[in-house]
Design a protein around this motif. Structure first.
Motif, short mmCIF file in Angstrom:
data_model
loop_
_atom_site.label_atom_id
_atom_site.label_comp_id
_atom_site.label_asym_id
_atom_site.label_seq_id
_atom_site.Cartn_x
_atom_site.Cartn_y
_atom_site.Cartn_z
N UNK A 140 0.82 -1.21 0.00
CA UNK A 140 0.00 0.00 0.00
C UNK A 140 0.85 1.26 0.00
N UNK A 141 2.15 1.13 0.25
CA UNK A 141 3.02 2.30 0.36
C UNK A 141 3.65 2.59 -1.00
N UNK A 142 3.21 3.64 -1.70
CA UNK A 142 3.62 3.86 -3.09
C UNK A 142 4.92 4.65 -3.22
N UNK A 143 5.98 4.10 -2.66
CA UNK A 143 7.29 4.75 -2.72
C UNK A 143 8.32 3.76 -3.27
N UNK A 144 9.25 4.22 -4.12
CA UNK A 144 10.30 3.33 -4.61
C UNK A 144 11.19 2.84 -3.46
N UNK A 145 11.56 1.57 -3.51
CA UNK A 145 12.42 1.02 -2.46
C UNK A 145 13.24 -0.13 -3.01
N UNK A 146 14.32 -0.44 -2.31
CA UNK A 146 15.21 -1.53 -2.69
C UNK A 146 15.62 -2.32 -1.44
N UNK A 155 19.18 8.41 7.39
CA UNK A 155 18.68 8.93 6.12
C UNK A 155 19.79 9.72 5.44
N UNK A 156 19.63 9.88 4.13
CA UNK A 156 20.57 10.65 3.30
C UNK A 156 19.76 11.73 2.62
N UNK A 157 20.01 12.99 2.99
CA UNK A 157 19.29 14.11 2.39
C UNK A 157 19.88 14.46 1.03
N UNK A 158 19.04 14.46 0.02
CA UNK A 158 19.44 14.80 -1.34
C UNK A 158 18.65 16.01 -1.81
N UNK A 159 18.92 16.46 -3.02
CA UNK A 159 18.36 17.73 -3.48
C UNK A 159 16.84 17.74 -3.50
N UNK A 204 15.84 6.93 2.88
CA UNK A 204 15.72 6.38 4.23
C UNK A 204 16.09 4.90 4.23
N UNK A 205 16.63 4.47 5.35
CA UNK A 205 16.85 3.04 5.55
C UNK A 205 16.01 2.59 6.73
N UNK A 206 15.17 1.60 6.50
CA UNK A 206 14.36 1.01 7.56
C UNK A 206 14.61 -0.49 7.53
N UNK A 231 15.96 0.20 1.70
CA UNK A 231 16.08 1.65 1.54
C UNK A 231 14.87 2.15 0.76
N UNK A 232 14.41 3.34 1.14
CA UNK A 232 13.21 3.94 0.56
C UNK A 232 13.52 5.34 0.06
N UNK A 233 13.00 5.67 -1.12
CA UNK A 233 13.10 7.04 -1.61
C UNK A 233 11.84 7.79 -1.17
N UNK A 234 12.05 8.90 -0.44
CA UNK A 234 10.95 9.72 0.06
C UNK A 234 11.09 11.11 -0.54
N UNK A 235 10.29 11.46 -1.54
CA UNK A 235 10.41 12.78 -2.17
C UNK A 235 10.03 13.90 -1.21
#
Length: 436
Positions: A245-251, A300-304, A309-311, A315-319
């Motif tokens: 249900x969580x619509x975020x890219x992750x690896x 977490x790694x702050x990008x532009x 995030x790592x949980x 790892x998850x991309x959070x825009x």
């Protein structure tokens, strides 16, 4: 026998002959004027139109739309004039480019093609400019011949054509074009390269422009190979999460750990490039900190344009847009089902709608909920047990009735509601950048 300029152009555009429409980015300068003239006189092409972007950055530009209109009228090509606002910033060149391409994206429909007039000399310029900025292989590949743009394509069909060839065609056909006064201002980096550096190089090495453009082609091929390698390396990491249900890219992190540092960076660049601007190679320490953090940490790694995030071991991309929502309490008359949550998707009763007056609130800490068969349980502990990512918890809508926490959305069936005749489902908000 060398192919003529019209033949060379049509050959470059052959893959795009079945597009619904072609749009020419028409500044009125030499390059786009020649491109427009060539295509206006060709036969059996998709519907052709021109777009002129007025940046409003200099007084001289106020006369350009009228010139462009007269050229298009003479050639029988419809013209659309768009005025854009250029955001002030450190680089006026970049801000103007961003505004221009945002406008182009707005008018490029599904499958349609936007054609721009950059040529071989521009390609050599771009390579030099990026080389001096310390770009990597992707940057040194310079301008691609084509790339996605909105739902369509951006195509540069003149990258194999020199400025000398364009000037010869323009003089032969007595074309009139605009000379932008800002192009002579050597305070701009590209103009400095064009007027000061490249002439000096070509005086010593006459084939410098062609050689630089050829180097960009080689680097483009090298980047294509790196992208293939990244695709192979990401296959093992690109697994469905336990939170569909969580619509975020992750690896998944474990397959990435098995790669060398260089291959990790290559795979992540490939994965993150559509999502955010990336730092140069000197600023990847935050990736290693995120990767090597202890298992119970949530680094977490702050990008532009967002955060990585790592949980646990994912790892998850959070825009950036993900955190832009209102956490104010929302009244919920049950006749309104589903309920739209400001900036946070929607909440829906599934099954028999319960009676009463409800409110939707967000976590403050210390919440207790009744769990069938387990009694009263601390919500934080339940979320920990289920491994719900930390960046989601502040957005989790909680259903209250008469100051009692009645229900939490059934997140992938983590735990049942107190009654079995209804469920509370949450569909988080999606956004264009990086979300489904």
């Amino acid at each position: 026998m060398k192919p003529t300029l019209p033949a060379k152009l049509l050959q470059a555009l052959s893959p795009w002959r079945n597009a619904p429409a072609w749009h020419i980015a028409f500044s009125g300068g030499l390059d786009s004027t020649v491109l427009l003239h060539l295509l206006a006189n060709a036969k059996d092409l998709p519907p052709l139109g021109a777009i002129h972007i007025h940046h409003g950055l200099q007084a001289a530009a106020d006369a350009w739309p009228a010139h462009c209109q007269s050229v298009c009228d003479a050639l029988g090509v419809p013209l659309r004039i768009m005025r854009v606002h250029v955001q002030p910033g450190a680089s006026l060149e970049r801000a103007a480019r961003d505004a221009r391409y945002q406008a182009f994206a707005e008018v490029t429909g599904a499958g349609e093609v936007l054609l721009t007039g950059q040529h071989r000399d521009d390609q050599a310029e771009t390579l030099l400019f990026r080389l001096l900025r310390g770009a990597g292989v992707r940057g040194l590949a310079a301008m691609p011949a084509y790339r996605p743009l909105a739902a369509g394509h951006l195509v540069r069909p003149l990258l194999d054509v020199s400025r000398v060839e364009l000037e010869a065609y323009a003089h032969e056909h007595r074309l009139q074009w605009i000379e932008d006064p800002s192009n002579a201002d050597s305070r701009f980096s590209r103009n400095y390269l064009r007027h000061r550096v490249l002439p000096t190089l070509t005086e010593r090495w006459p084939q410098a422009v062609s050689s630089l453009a050829r180097t960009a082609e080689h680097l483009s091929e090298a980047q294509a190979l790196l992208d293939e390698l990244a695709g192979m390396d990401l296959q093992g990491a690109d697994q469905l999460s336990r939170f569909p249900w969580l619509p975020l890219p992750s690896l998944v992190l474990a397959p990435l750990r098995e790669l060398s540092d260089a291959r990790q960076r290559n795979a992540l660049r490939h994965w993150l490039t559509p999502l955010t601007r990336l730092p140069d190679s000197d600023h990847w320490a935050s990736w290693y900190s995120l990767r090597d953090a202890k298992g119970d940490a949530q680094p977490l790694w702050r990008l532009a344009d967002g955060e990585l995030h790592r949980c646990a071991e994912r790892i998850w991309w959070v825009p950036a847009a993900w955190s832009e929502f209102s956490d104010a309490t929302v009244s919920w008359p049950t006749l309104q089902n589903p309920l739209e949550l400001p900036g946070n998707g929607r909440l829906e009763f599934v099954g028999e709608v319960p009676k009463g007056s409800f409110e939707v609130r967000y976590r403050q800490g210390g919440e207790i909920i009744e769990v069938p068969g387990r009694g009263r349980r601390d919500l934080k502990r339940l979320l920990n047990e289920c491994g719900v990512p930390g960046f989601v918890r502040g957005r989790l809508p909680l259903l209250y009735r008469d100051e009692q926490l009645l229900a939490v959305p059934t997140l992938a069936g983590l735990w049942p509601n107190a009654t079995g005749d209804w469920q509370l489902h949450w569909m988080p908000q999606t956004c264009d950048q990086g979300l489904s």
